[in-house]
Design a protein around this motif. Structure first.
Motif, PDB file in Angstrom:
ATOM      1  N   SER A  34       0.804  -1.230   0.000  1.00 41.35           N
ATOM      2  CA  SER A  34       0.000   0.000   0.000  1.00 41.35           C
ATOM      3  C   SER A  34       0.835   1.277   0.000  1.00 41.35           C
ATOM      4  N   LYS A  35       2.172   1.170  -0.105  1.00 43.14           N
ATOM      5  CA  LYS A  35       2.989   2.369  -0.211  1.00 43.14           C
ATOM      6  C   LYS A  35       2.782   3.006  -1.594  1.00 43.14           C
ATOM      7  N   PRO A  36       2.842   4.341  -1.676  1.00 38.51           N
ATOM      8  CA  PRO A  36       2.474   5.028  -2.917  1.00 38.51           C
ATOM      9  C   PRO A  36       3.201   4.533  -4.166  1.00 38.51           C
ATOM     10  N   LEU A  37       4.534   4.346  -4.094  1.00 35.99           N
ATOM     11  CA  LEU A  37       5.252   3.930  -5.293  1.00 35.99           C
ATOM     12  C   LEU A  37       4.830   2.540  -5.733  1.00 35.99           C
ATOM     13  N   ARG A  38       4.606   1.635  -4.791  1.00 34.95           N
ATOM     14  CA  ARG A  38       4.164   0.287  -5.164  1.00 34.95           C
ATOM     15  C   ARG A  38       2.789   0.335  -5.834  1.00 34.95           C
ATOM     16  N   SER A  43      -0.468  -0.294 -10.604  1.00 30.77           N
ATOM     17  CA  SER A  43      -1.592   0.230 -11.393  1.00 30.77           C
ATOM     18  C   SER A  43      -1.129   0.849 -12.709  1.00 30.77           C
ATOM     19  N   ASP A  44       0.191   0.784 -12.980  1.00 32.73           N
ATOM     20  CA  ASP A  44       0.763   1.371 -14.192  1.00 32.73           C
ATOM     21  C   ASP A  44       0.371   2.839 -14.326  1.00 32.73           C
ATOM     22  N   ASN A  45       0.509   3.560 -13.225  1.00 26.17           N
ATOM     23  CA  ASN A  45       0.128   4.970 -13.211  1.00 26.17           C
ATOM     24  C   ASN A  45       1.318   5.788 -12.699  1.00 26.17           C
ATOM     25  N   LEU A  46       2.393   5.744 -13.475  1.00 26.88           N
ATOM     26  CA  LEU A  46       3.661   6.328 -13.032  1.00 26.88           C
ATOM     27  C   LEU A  46       3.956   7.648 -13.714  1.00 26.88           C
ATOM     28  N   SER A  47       4.777   8.446 -13.045  1.00 29.68           N
ATOM     29  CA  SER A  47       5.311   9.661 -13.652  1.00 29.68           C
ATOM     30  C   SER A  47       6.819   9.545 -13.686  1.00 29.68           C
ATOM     31  N   ALA A  63      14.043  -0.062 -11.688  1.00 29.75           N
ATOM     32  CA  ALA A  63      13.682   0.510 -12.988  1.00 29.75           C
ATOM     33  C   ALA A  63      13.248  -0.583 -13.958  1.00 29.75           C
ATOM     34  N   ARG A  64      13.940  -1.712 -13.940  1.00 27.83           N
ATOM     35  CA  ARG A  64      13.566  -2.814 -14.837  1.00 27.83           C
ATOM     36  C   ARG A  64      12.204  -3.404 -14.474  1.00 27.83           C
ATOM     37  N   LEU A  65      11.929  -3.468 -13.173  1.00 28.85           N
ATOM     38  CA  LEU A  65      10.632  -3.992 -12.747  1.00 28.85           C
ATOM     39  C   LEU A  65       9.493  -3.062 -13.170  1.00 28.85           C
ATOM     40  N   ILE A  66       9.787  -1.765 -13.193  1.00 27.38           N
ATOM     41  CA  ILE A  66       8.760  -0.782 -13.552  1.00 27.38           C
ATOM     42  C   ILE A  66       8.420  -0.859 -15.037  1.00 27.38           C
TER      43      ILE A  66
END
Length: 429
Positions: A34-38, A43-47, A63-66
């Motif tokens: 539930s941490k924001p970055l996770r 949710s594939d909602n990154l900046s 970075a590779r996981l993202i």
């Protein structure tokens, strides 16, 4: 023509990179449930973002996981000059790419302001020794990517030493483990007979990573140490008692022994903060500030440069005047708190924040010290059952000589204070 490196020839650190967030170890503040970055990753909602942290803490792996869509990942972005960093701006602004930069340097100084303002900075921390030990265990057990087929044995102490000398860098720990495995031969297999059928079986040989082998690989002497055992407590006791006995040479020696044995430097910093209050106290009030500054300096510099700040604190504490008056005073207070009746706060020390409180006597008889010439009154501040109790008794060491003189002066002033009182509103009368 480029060719992919065969999996078996890749470094262990590359083979053991986590493939999912669940395999990722460390950075719980950013990637815990539930941490924001996770949440953003799942949710594939990154900046666009910058990952700032020491080597081997997981920046590239994260970075590779993202990578779920078009991503430009720039490792060691601080090595790019201003013009090169500028080139990313229009694409980041237009949203054509998701920019992820990774750096070991403070981005406030190494990344241009326009790019910095368009990214979210995430600070990654160096991995702890237990986290690295878990990664090493995983590498020893994993038969697909790790060393599970090598039949390697390494005791817990050896793995801890390996992790401690990595200084938070998982890649360095993996490299050390792999070099140890390559530097040892399998022991001769042992044969045993099957008592039921009379047949003999042969067990495959094992590769044992010993402390002696690790010492040879690291090319440094491994000092006897068990972070969770007796030697840990023996060494910290020696450091503490050397400081208390004003012996800077011994304090430096035991501090270095612990650091070189793989002790967490921040643990040592915390212990010295305790020494500043327990054994020095108000005989040298600056001791607490020095130890806290040493802790912050290590946080800022890391190892090995930060070790010198800890050494400076150890010498300062050793040479400072000593007093346990504050330690004894607080212990006496705790004993009374536990053993005596918890009487209510005297009415004159209570704040009358409502009309009802004023009517029943809250604040009545309170003496506002600033209304008195010497800023001292004879007003009772302890509960009735502890009147006259003296807890803090300063010594004749260092700054406490001045405090003792001040306490004597306060006692004299209280005997001769003018009988000026104030009303419920704090006005003189």
């Amino acid at each position: 023509m480029e060719t992919e490196t065969a999996p078996g020839l890749q470094p262990l650190a590359e083979r053991m990179r986590p493939r999912t967030l669940d395999e990722f170890i460390g950075q719980e503040k950013l990637l815990g449930t539930s941490k924001p970055l996770r949440v953003q990753i799942e949710s594939d909602n990154l900046s666009s973002m910058l990952l700032w942290g020491p080597p081997g803490c997981g920046k590239t792996t994260l970075a590779r996981l993202i990578a779920q869509r078009t991503i430009v990942f720039v490792d060691e972005v601080h090595r790019f000059n201003k013009a090169q960093q500028d080139a990313f701006l229009p694409h980041v602004e237009a949203g054509h790419i998701l920019f992820i930069g990774a750096t070991t340097e403070n981005p406030s100084f190494e990344v241009i302001s326009p790019l910095l303002s368009r990214t979210k900075v995430y600070v990654l921390e160096a991995l702890t020794a237990p986290q690295i030990v878990e990664l090493l265990r995983r590498a020893l057990e994993d038969k697909e990517r790790g060393l599970g087929n090598e039949n390697v044995e390494a005791c817990e102490e050896v793995l801890f030493r390996m992790a401690a000398f990595a200084n938070g860098d998982a890649r360095a720990a993996y490299n050390t483990l792999e070099l140890c495995v390559r530097s040892t031969k399998k022991e001769p297999p042992e044969s045993s007979s099957n008592t039921e059928g009379g047949a003999s079986t042969v067990s495959s040989g094992v590769k044992k990573i010993t402390a002696e082998l690790l010492e040879e690989v690291l090319q440094r002497k491994l000092l006897r140490y068990d972070k969770a055992g007796e030697e840990h407590y023996n060494l910290i006791s020696a450091l503490h008692k050397s400081v208390r006995n004003s012996d800077p040479d011994a304090a430096l020696y035991w501090l270095a022994r612990m650091i070189e044995s793989g002790e967490d430097p921040l643990y040592l910093a915390r212990r010295m903060v305790r020494m500043a209050s327990e054994d020095i106290g108000l005989a040298e009030p600056g001791a607490l500030a020095v130890t806290l500054a040493a802790k912050d300096a290590f946080d800022f510099l890391g190892a090995p440069e930060g070790h010198l700040a800890l050494a400076q604190a150890a010498v300062y504490l050793s040479l400072a005047p000593k007093s346990n008056a504050l330690y004894l005073a607080y212990g006496g207070v705790l004993e009374d708190v536990k053993k005596t009746e918890a009487q209510p706060v005297p009415l004159h020390l209570r704040n009358a924040v409502t009309g009802l409180m004023k009517n029943i006597g809250y604040g009545e008889g309170y003496k506002y010290a600033h209304n008195f010439q010497e800023k001292v009154t004879e007003m009772q501040c302890l509960p009735d059952n502890l009147v006259g109790r003296t807890y803090y008794q300063p010594t004749d060491q260092g700054f406490e000589t001045r405090l003792r003189a001040r306490m004597d002066e306060i006692a004299r002033l209280k005997k001769n204070v003018p009988k000026i009182t104030t009303d419920r509103n704090g006005h003189r009368r």
